[in-house]
Scaffold this active site. Structure first.
Site, PDB file in Angstrom:
ATOM      1  N   LYS A 158       0.857  -1.195   0.000  1.00 53.95           N
ATOM      2  CA  LYS A 158       0.000   0.000   0.000  1.00 53.95           C
ATOM      3  C   LYS A 158       0.885   1.234   0.000  1.00 53.95           C
ATOM      4  O   LYS A 158       1.873   1.292   0.743  1.00 53.95           O
ATOM      5  CB  LYS A 158      -0.899  -0.029   1.244  1.00 53.95           C
ATOM      6  CG  LYS A 158      -1.931   1.087   1.295  1.00 53.95           C
ATOM      7  CD  LYS A 158      -2.832   0.922   2.515  1.00 53.95           C
ATOM      8  CE  LYS A 158      -3.915   1.976   2.591  1.00 53.95           C
ATOM      9  NZ  LYS A 158      -4.786   1.801   3.781  1.00 53.95           N
ATOM     10  N   SER A 179      -9.647   1.565   2.687  1.00 55.83           N
ATOM     11  CA  SER A 179      -8.779   2.329   1.808  1.00 55.83           C
ATOM     12  C   SER A 179      -7.675   1.487   1.160  1.00 55.83           C
ATOM     13  O   SER A 179      -7.023   1.953   0.233  1.00 55.83           O
ATOM     14  CB  SER A 179      -8.142   3.476   2.599  1.00 55.83           C
ATOM     15  OG  SER A 179      -7.300   2.951   3.625  1.00 55.83           O
ATOM     16  N   SER A 202      -9.896  -0.651   6.963  1.00 54.71           N
ATOM     17  CA  SER A 202      -9.340  -0.554   5.613  1.00 54.71           C
ATOM     18  C   SER A 202      -8.574  -1.770   5.101  1.00 54.71           C
ATOM     19  O   SER A 202      -8.203  -1.808   3.931  1.00 54.71           O
ATOM     20  CB  SER A 202      -8.433   0.665   5.506  1.00 54.71           C
ATOM     21  OG  SER A 202      -9.231   1.801   5.324  1.00 54.71           O
TER      22      SER A 202
HETATM   23  N1  GLN Z   1     -13.310   4.031   6.137  1.00 54.65           N
HETATM   24  C1  GLN Z   1     -12.688   4.549   7.296  1.00 54.65           C
HETATM   25  C2  GLN Z   1     -12.307   5.995   7.051  1.00 54.65           C
HETATM   26  O1  GLN Z   1     -12.619   6.476   6.044  1.00 54.65           O
HETATM   27  C3  GLN Z   1     -11.495   3.717   7.660  1.00 54.65           C
HETATM   28  C4  GLN Z   1     -10.318   3.949   6.829  1.00 54.65           C
HETATM   29  C5  GLN Z   1      -9.128   3.138   7.248  1.00 54.65           C
HETATM   30  O2  GLN Z   1      -9.253   2.109   7.921  1.00 54.65           O
HETATM   31  N2  GLN Z   1      -7.952   3.605   6.868  1.00 54.65           N
HETATM   32  O3  GLN Z   1     -11.705   6.637   7.847  1.00 54.65           O
END
Ligand code: GLN
Length: 485
Positions: free
Chosen positions: A78, A153, A177
């Protein structure tokens, strides 16, 4: 069967027996990327030459028996993890040309294991999002149906694994994410206990919630990746000096004596019936494998979205203050005063969702509001943690859906951030409490989109998660299914 569709453990057998070389495997993966990447768009940066050099070095080590635990295995990363000499964008224009001078600890560990780095994969900007559509370089596509989101994400991580464009990926999970894109793309994704994997070199979003973990094709590979990346690191003051088990030992058949909690608050109104059916089918499989199931209650679950969307933006607003156009990253060159330079660099460099979070977070932390928002949210966070502590006194793990619905169409919720925030409702609590959670494929919707099951456990109980996940995988026997690309 092509090489790129194999699992790490299968490939390791072939590499050990000399049936195939790391260079051949890497060429095969690079060929796969050449063929399908225009459809999947998982990679932001990829470097075939570097990958081949590393594969050559791996082959030498394989020959003389000095190879590390992932010797010659192509992986993706990532784009939020610092890689020395390789651009690390965080999916943001503000870091479009940022080349880190050092490696994150998890990258150092993968290098020590002699993994081959294929490239850096797409993500929501600064890991803020649940669809990967907030990526400044375009969203990755769900390999099962490229008109759909792959979740976020860590969307590029999940897509690259599901599409056989690598054998495993490192993602990060602040509120779901890793688990959520794993669920949407039909791969395994584990968010470890907070402190299990060093966050050194992970570009911070919300430091008290962020955790690095693997996305893989099956549960065995997940255990192998955990073996490689776990462990105490003096460079991360929140990393825990906890013994690292051999996670592969957890992969045992049979769940006799295992008590599985079914939290009633996770089977909420609005849960898609196909998700519910598939998860219930999975629970039945676990019962047949010997587990006992009990209904449990995590009563503060309903507050988790509200709590998270105060704490995460508050921490983000503080963490992202460093992107000011001065130290590194994008700088607007047209401004003629310092203040204008700050303002222009940040307004041009950050995307809409990141700005929204910075504004919410700055507001929540501002004097006069701190007690009402951040402090109150922190107090409710403790209640959520205590819910889990109580439940894990009576059962080993809790199982639930990962997301309320299967993946949706790209673009469908772009104008509705609140409904996207709500899709995190089943994954966020684990981050607030710091406990581990895994997503394992448990079925498909009628439209052919993957559905995952989530298994959560007490702090540092990853082995129990892996054991339950392994049994589910074994009996469902769907992990070999690949998308038709
Ligand atoms: N969807 C959540 C957010 O938008 C979690 C994102 C994540 O775990 N990085 O913050």
């Amino acid at each position: 069967m092509s090489l790129n569709s194999l699992t790490i453990h299968k490939l390791q057998e072939m590499l050990a027996q000399g049936k195939v070389s790391a260079v051949e495997v890497t060429r095969d993966v690079l060929g796969r990327i050449e063929n399908i990447e225009d459809k999947v768009q998982a990679y932001i940066t990829y470097d075939p030459e570097l990958a081949l050099q590393q594969a050559e070095a791996a082959d030498k080590k394989l020959k003389n028996g000095t190879g590390g635990s992932l010797c010659g295995i192509p992986v993706s990363i990532k784009d939020v993890l610092c890689t020395e000499g390789i651009r690390t964008t965080c999916g943001s224009r503000i870091l479009e040309n940022f080349v880190p001078p050092y490696d994150a600890t998890s990258i150092v560990k993968l290098k020590q294991a002699d993994a081959v780095f294929v490239g850096k994969v797409a993500m929501d900007e600064f890991a803020m999002g649940s669809t990967s559509e907030n990526c400044a370089f375009g969203p990755p596509k769900n390999p099962w149906n490229t008109e759909y989101i792959c979740g976020g994400s860590s969307g590029g991580s999940a897509a690259s694994v599901a599409a056989d464009e690598c054998f495993a990926s490192l993602g990060t999970d602040t509120g779901g994410s890793i688990r959520q894109p794993a669920s949407h793309c039909g791969v395994v994704g584990l968010k470890p206990t907070y402190g299990r994997v060093s966050r050194y070199g992970l570009v911070a979003f919300a430091s008290s919630l962020d955790q690095i973990g693997p996305l893989t094709k099956d549960v065995t590979d997940c255990a192998l990746m955990m073996n490689a990346i776990s462990g105490y690191d003096a460079n991360d003051s929140t990393s825990v000096p906890q013994e690292i088990p051999d996670f592969r030992n957890a992969l045992k058949e049979g769940l006799q004596g295992m008590k599985i909690g079914i939290p009633k608050e996770y089977f909420i109104k609005g849960l898609d019936p196909e998700v519910e059916q598939n998860v219930n089918k999975g629970i039945e499989v676990l019962r047949q494998a010997g587990a006992e199931t009990v209904e449990v209650s995590l009563p503060h679950t309903e507050y988790c979205v509200a709590v998270y969307y105060l704490i995460a933006p508050a921490e983000a607003s503080s963490n992202l203050a460093r992107y000011d156009g001065v130290k590194y990253g994008f700088r607007d060159m047209s401004s003629d005063s310092l203040l204008d330079m700050y303002r222009n660099s940040r307004s041009q460099g950050f995307g809409g969702e990141v700005k929204r979070r910075i504004i919410i977070g700055t507001y929540a932390l501002s004097s006069g509001y701190y007690d009402a928002y951040y402090k109150k949210a922190s107090q409710v966070r403790t209640l959520i943690t205590e819910d889990y502590q109580r439940v894990f006194e009576t059962c080993d793990v809790v199982v639930s859906p990962v997301t309320p619905t299967p993946a949706w169409k790209l673009g469908e919720k772009l104008d509705d951030p609140l409904s996207v925030y709500l899709s995190d409702i089943l994954t966020i609590s684990a981050n607030l409490a710091g406990i581990p959670g895994i997503s394992v494929p448990c079925g498909f919707s009628r439209d052919g989109l993957p559905i995952g099951m989530q298994i959560q456990g007490a702090h540092f109980q990853e082995e129990k998660l892996l054991k339950v996940a392994y049994n589910l995988e074994l009996h469902l026997n769907i992990s070999h299914l690949r998308p038709d690309l």
